[in-house]
Design an enzyme around this catalytic site. Structure first.
Site, PDB file in Angstrom:
ATOM      1  N   ASP A  75       0.846  -1.187   0.000  1.00 38.56           N
ATOM      2  CA  ASP A  75       0.000   0.000   0.000  1.00 38.56           C
ATOM      3  C   ASP A  75       0.883   1.240   0.000  1.00 38.56           C
ATOM      4  O   ASP A  75       2.105   1.142   0.107  1.00 38.56           O
ATOM      5  CB  ASP A  75      -0.938   0.008   1.227  1.00 38.56           C
ATOM      6  CG  ASP A  75      -0.211  -0.409   2.482  1.00 38.56           C
ATOM      7  OD1 ASP A  75       0.953   0.003   2.659  1.00 38.56           O
ATOM      8  OD2 ASP A  75      -0.794  -1.150   3.301  1.00 38.56           O
ATOM      9  N   ASP A  77       1.576   5.008   1.628  1.00 35.75           N
ATOM     10  CA  ASP A  77       1.278   5.905   2.741  1.00 35.75           C
ATOM     11  C   ASP A  77       1.835   7.291   2.446  1.00 35.75           C
ATOM     12  O   ASP A  77       2.920   7.425   1.881  1.00 35.75           O
ATOM     13  CB  ASP A  77       1.909   5.377   4.040  1.00 35.75           C
ATOM     14  CG  ASP A  77       1.298   4.047   4.457  1.00 35.75           C
ATOM     15  OD1 ASP A  77       0.099   3.843   4.193  1.00 35.75           O
ATOM     16  OD2 ASP A  77       2.020   3.213   5.032  1.00 35.75           O
ATOM     17  N   ASP A 159      10.510   3.430  13.141  1.00 35.08           N
ATOM     18  CA  ASP A 159      11.270   2.337  13.736  1.00 35.08           C
ATOM     19  C   ASP A 159      12.645   2.115  13.111  1.00 35.08           C
ATOM     20  O   ASP A 159      13.671   2.253  13.773  1.00 35.08           O
ATOM     21  CB  ASP A 159      10.445   1.039  13.773  1.00 35.08           C
ATOM     22  CG  ASP A 159       9.719   0.739  12.468  1.00 35.08           C
ATOM     23  OD1 ASP A 159       9.972   1.440  11.464  1.00 35.08           O
ATOM     24  OD2 ASP A 159       8.909  -0.208  12.449  1.00 35.08           O
TER      25      ASP A 159
HETATM   26  P1  ATP Z   1       4.403  -3.189   5.201  1.00 34.70           P
HETATM   27  O1  ATP Z   1       3.150  -2.366   5.131  1.00 34.70           O
HETATM   28  O2  ATP Z   1       4.988  -3.579   3.900  1.00 34.70           O
HETATM   29  O3  ATP Z   1       4.294  -4.311   6.141  1.00 34.70           O
HETATM   30  P2  ATP Z   1       5.456  -0.785   6.374  1.00 34.70           P
HETATM   31  O4  ATP Z   1       6.858  -0.339   6.607  1.00 34.70           O
HETATM   32  O5  ATP Z   1       4.596   0.075   5.517  1.00 34.70           O
HETATM   33  O6  ATP Z   1       5.544  -2.260   5.837  1.00 34.70           O
HETATM   34  P3  ATP Z   1       3.484  -0.420   8.413  1.00 34.70           P
HETATM   35  O7  ATP Z   1       3.172  -1.291   9.568  1.00 34.70           O
HETATM   36  O8  ATP Z   1       2.458  -0.226   7.351  1.00 34.70           O
HETATM   37  O9  ATP Z   1       4.818  -0.987   7.805  1.00 34.70           O
HETATM   38  O10 ATP Z   1       3.909   0.986   9.000  1.00 34.70           O
HETATM   39  C1  ATP Z   1       4.119   2.132   8.187  1.00 34.70           C
HETATM   40  C2  ATP Z   1       5.306   2.928   8.708  1.00 34.70           C
HETATM   41  O11 ATP Z   1       5.015   3.415  10.018  1.00 34.70           O
HETATM   42  C3  ATP Z   1       6.592   2.120   8.845  1.00 34.70           C
HETATM   43  O12 ATP Z   1       7.335   2.119   7.649  1.00 34.70           O
HETATM   44  C4  ATP Z   1       7.306   2.867   9.958  1.00 34.70           C
HETATM   45  O13 ATP Z   1       7.980   3.985   9.440  1.00 34.70           O
HETATM   46  C5  ATP Z   1       6.170   3.350  10.850  1.00 34.70           C
HETATM   47  N1  ATP Z   1       5.894   2.436  11.973  1.00 34.70           N
HETATM   48  C6  ATP Z   1       4.982   1.436  12.005  1.00 34.70           C
HETATM   49  N2  ATP Z   1       4.973   0.800  13.189  1.00 34.70           N
HETATM   50  C7  ATP Z   1       5.898   1.410  13.946  1.00 34.70           C
HETATM   51  C8  ATP Z   1       6.368   1.229  15.287  1.00 34.70           C
HETATM   52  N3  ATP Z   1       5.883   0.262  16.067  1.00 34.70           N
HETATM   53  N4  ATP Z   1       7.346   2.069  15.737  1.00 34.70           N
HETATM   54  C9  ATP Z   1       7.833   3.038  14.940  1.00 34.70           C
HETATM   55  N5  ATP Z   1       7.438   3.254  13.683  1.00 34.70           N
HETATM   56  C10 ATP Z   1       6.483   2.467  13.171  1.00 34.70           C
HETATM   57 MG    MG Z   2       2.491  -0.185   5.069  1.00 31.65          MG
END
Ligand code: ATP
Ligand code: MG
Length: 465
Positions: A75, A77, A159
């Protein structure tokens, strides 16, 4: 506003954070591989419109990271300086979601773009001014992270370095605050800031480290890996509903087998699945094979775009923990079948205290397990009745899984495979032949049941003690 000033005034006094810059490294379009037209055009339009309205706006997080690695993002963001209300004022198709921390979902048919206002971490020693509640608990876990911030704050509270890249599709520049591009090139998962502190703030980050390492085939950088084992028990305090969501992401993203190995190695499996972790200790080969095979099947199905059910996954993850409990209850005088029922009930109840598996999954887990008791009993009309059971397929697949992990079932899986392929008369013959086998199951209910119960118990839960 005052608060923001206060924070930026204070930040130089705080312990210097590793890997975070106040001015980002800026990569121009010739210095990175991203192309505007690879991103969702809706997401790009949103960024453009927000910028035209005078706000900062970027594509951020997983989509930038994945694009840099040539992976199709799940997705897209967007992060922006606009508040949720300001975002909504710009887009008719926008909905504010979440109560405490508001996000905006902008809908384009079936595609939803999530737009989040830049956020800041609560500083360690900052008590909330409007209430006397602390934003962290005594172990440093962040309880509330609902403070808006600047772009720099937003980068810092993320993170991993590879998740803190901001792409501006208008100028086609990438902003890198934390050396994320370097870590992408070196295939490393590295926490932003002090790893121990960042895990303590949110222990789920330990699971996220494993998830991204398995998905991207990255290593976890040494300083980010070392604190995991000692801090792993902190996962016990995470709300079970959040852990359920995280565990689904861990095991349903197509890399479950590698994820499982890493969870065990980093001692993160124990706080998630304590009973299964015990089974891994006292019956390592069987438990490990059964769980790995189940996860490998799941990964394969996901790659083939076939549906997967969390129930089957949890049924497999917990199954090796059953026999010890059945035995304990039997030793207290409980007959095998009620002992099995009771053990299943206890195990699921205990597991749900860690990971809140919803009822819509716990019921099918029980059905898959019950089916293991019923599959050996095939005489008369039983086999055909079982075949019509909506849970037959899952139960049969589970039987094959147990066999491939080394459980002795006297060819039961093969029998069922043949039975499904056979025509009516073939099936009648197969049932008739059962009667001549010394361990034919379930013909004359009472007597047979008693004489074969030991066998059936073994067929149900064997291979594990
Ligand atoms: P995917 O959606 O492919 O699993 P993603 O990196 O987009 O990976 P998400 O869980 O959608 O992961 O989170 C979006 C963003 O928000 C992450 O890339 C990160 O920058 C931030 N994020 C999410 N969870 C945390 C957390 N627990 N602590 C700090 N930052 C976070
Ligand atoms: Mg994501």
């Amino acid at each position: 506003m005052l608060k923001k000033l206060f924070q930026s005034f204070r930040s130089p006094l705080r312990k210097p954070q590793q890997h975070v810059r106040t001015t980002p490294e800026v990569l121009s379009s010739s210095q990175h591989s991203l192309q505007r037209n690879q991103f969702s055009r809706y997401a790009v339009n949103i960024v453009e419109r927000l910028q035209t309205a005078g706000y900062q706006a970027y594509l951020v997080g997983g989509c930038v990271r994945d694009m840099m690695l040539g992976i199709t993002p799940k997705d897209f963001d967007v992060a922006t300086s606009a508040t949720p209300e300001q975002i909504r004022a710009e887009f008719r198709n926008a909905r504010i979601i979440g109560r405490r921390f508001k996000l905006v979902h902008i809908h384009f048919g079936r595609e939803i773009i999530e737009v989040a206002t830049f956020r800041a971490n609560h500083p360690i020693d900052d008590e909330d001014e409007d209430s006397n509640q602390s934003s962290r608990n005594e172990s440093g876990r962040i309880l509330r992270d609902n403070v808006y911030g600047t772009l720099e704050d937003d980068a810092q509270r993320r993170d991993f370095t590879i998740n803190a890249l901001y792409y501006d599709p208008v100028t086609e520049r990438v902003l890198d605050y934390a050396n994320g591009v370097h870590d992408i090139r070196n295939r490393l998962i590295r926490l932003i800031g002090d790893p121990q502190q960042r895990y303590k703030e949110d222990p789920v980050r330990m699971l996220r480290a494993v998830r991204f390492a398995a998905k991207l085939d990255f290593g976890i950088e040494k300083h980010s890996a070392t604190p995991i084992r000692p801090l792993a028990p902190m996962l016990r305090d995470i709300p079970s509903a959040r852990l359920f969501e995280e565990v689904l992401k861990l095991f349903l993203s197509g890399y479950a087998e590698a994820t499982f190995e890493m969870l065990v190695d980093l001692e993160l499996f124990e706080p998630l699945f304590p009973a299964s972790s015990k089974a891994l200790e006292y019956n390592p080969t069987y438990t490990h094979t059964l769980i790995s095979e189940a996860l490998a099947n799941t990964d394969l199905r996901i790659k083939q775009n076939k549906p997967v059910t969390p129930a089957f996954l949890f049924a497999a993850l917990l199954w090796p923990a059953l026999p010890a409990r059945v035995l304990r209850l039997q030793e207290r005088g409980m007959p095998p079948i009620p002992a099995m029922q009771e053990a299943a009930h206890e195990l699921i109840t205990e597991q749900c205290q860690r990971i809140a598996i919803p009822k819509r999954f716990t019921l099918p887990i029980r059905e898959i397990w019950d089916m293991q008791e019923r599959l050996p009993r095939r005489s008369g009309k039983r086999a055909d009745l079982l075949l019509e059971n909506p849970r037959f397929r899952a139960g049969y697949d589970f039987l094959l899984l147990r066999e491939s992990a080394g459980e002795e079932t006297d060819g039961l899986g093969e029998w069922w495979t043949e039975y499904q392929d056979a025509n009516d008369s073939g099936r009648r013959d197969m049932i008739r032949d059962l009667g001549s086998k010394p361990d034919a199951t379930g013909q004359g209910p009472r007597k047979r049941r008693r004489s074969s119960s030991g066998k059936r118990k073994r067929a149900g839960v064997d291979g594990s003690e």
